[in-house]
Design a protein around this motif. Structure first.
Motif, short mmCIF file in Angstrom:
data_model
loop_
_atom_site.label_atom_id
_atom_site.label_comp_id
_atom_site.label_asym_id
_atom_site.label_seq_id
_atom_site.Cartn_x
_atom_site.Cartn_y
_atom_site.Cartn_z
N ILE A 187 0.85 -1.19 0.00
CA ILE A 187 0.00 0.00 0.00
C ILE A 187 0.89 1.24 0.00
N GLN A 188 0.42 2.28 -0.69
CA GLN A 188 1.21 3.50 -0.82
C GLN A 188 0.54 4.69 -0.11
N PHE A 189 -0.58 4.49 0.50
CA PHE A 189 -1.34 5.55 1.17
C PHE A 189 -1.69 6.67 0.20
N GLU A 190 -2.06 6.30 -1.02
CA GLU A 190 -2.44 7.28 -2.04
C GLU A 190 -3.94 7.33 -2.24
N ASN A 191 -4.54 6.17 -2.44
CA ASN A 191 -5.98 6.09 -2.71
C ASN A 191 -6.65 5.21 -1.67
N ALA A 192 -7.42 5.84 -0.82
CA ALA A 192 -8.20 5.09 0.17
C ALA A 192 -9.67 5.36 -0.10
N PHE A 193 -10.45 4.30 -0.14
CA PHE A 193 -11.89 4.41 -0.37
C PHE A 193 -12.58 4.06 0.95
N ILE A 194 -13.37 5.01 1.45
CA ILE A 194 -13.97 4.88 2.78
C ILE A 194 -15.49 4.82 2.64
N ASP A 195 -16.09 3.90 3.40
CA ASP A 195 -17.54 3.80 3.49
C ASP A 195 -17.89 3.52 4.95
N GLY A 196 -19.06 3.91 5.36
CA GLY A 196 -19.46 3.69 6.74
C GLY A 196 -20.96 3.55 6.87
N THR A 197 -21.36 3.06 8.02
CA THR A 197 -22.77 2.94 8.34
C THR A 197 -22.95 3.01 9.84
N LYS A 198 -24.17 3.21 10.24
CA LYS A 198 -24.49 3.23 11.66
C LYS A 198 -25.24 1.96 12.00
#
Length: 185
Positions: free
Chosen positions: A20-31
């Protein structure tokens, strides 16, 4: 090993290996709704407000003790916990020296020494509760008494449409180079 530390070590290892290069992170979340009673919430503002209101009451009680010719006790917000712990010890010694017996029940008159002791004991217990609550909340605004990890928030499914707050968790997932990291916020 703590789960959070495991994720940190895993991230460092993957970065060292070039995965991993810490360039592209895709984040999703829910409650996710917690299995906690929705009427057992503790709010940070209420704790802070009640704690702030308690200090003048303690100062008034200490002034009353000083007026009663009990010299040598002064109080400030920085030393409040220490004073609350030392004054009842002194009151207990006075009880023994003056041979005063504390009474309980209907029709019995409490001595001023007993009233002061009971008030200071109550203030000490409340202060311990406030310290506990603030330590538990840290950067959160609320917690549930039945599930202390849950925070009160609006949920997506609000069938009654009354914007009722419910205890829950905010779960987030981040993905980079097919590696998944989860966290509870």
């Amino acid at each position: 090993m703590h789960l959070h530390k495991t994720f940190i070590l895993q991230g460092k290892y993957l970065a060292e290996e070039g995965e991993i290069q810490f360039e592209n992170a895709f984040i999703d979340g829910t409650k996710i709704e917690a299995n906690a009673n929705k009427y057992t919430f503790v709010w940070k503002k209420a704790v802070l407000k009640n704690e702030e209101r308690m200090f003048p009451k303690i100062e008034t009680l200490i002034a009353e003790l000083n007026i009663a010719e009990i010299k040598g006790f002064s109080i400030s917000k920085e030393t409040i916990v220490r004073d609350i712990e030392t004054i009842p010890v002194w009151l207990e010694e006075e009880k023994k020296n003056k041979n005063i017996e504390f009474v309980h029940g209907i029709g019995k008159r409490k001595s001023s020494l007993q009233k002061w002791t009971e008030q200071l004991t109550e203030y000490k217990e409340r202060q311990e509760y406030y310290i506990f609550s603030k330590g538990l909340m840290k950067d959160r605004n609320s917690y549930s008494k039945t599930d202390q990890d849950a925070t009160f928030m609006h949920m997506k499914e609000d069938h009654m449409r009354n914007s009722q707050l419910k205890p829950g968790y905010n779960v987030q997932i981040a993905v980079e180079s097919e590696y998944v990291k989860t966290s509870l916020v």
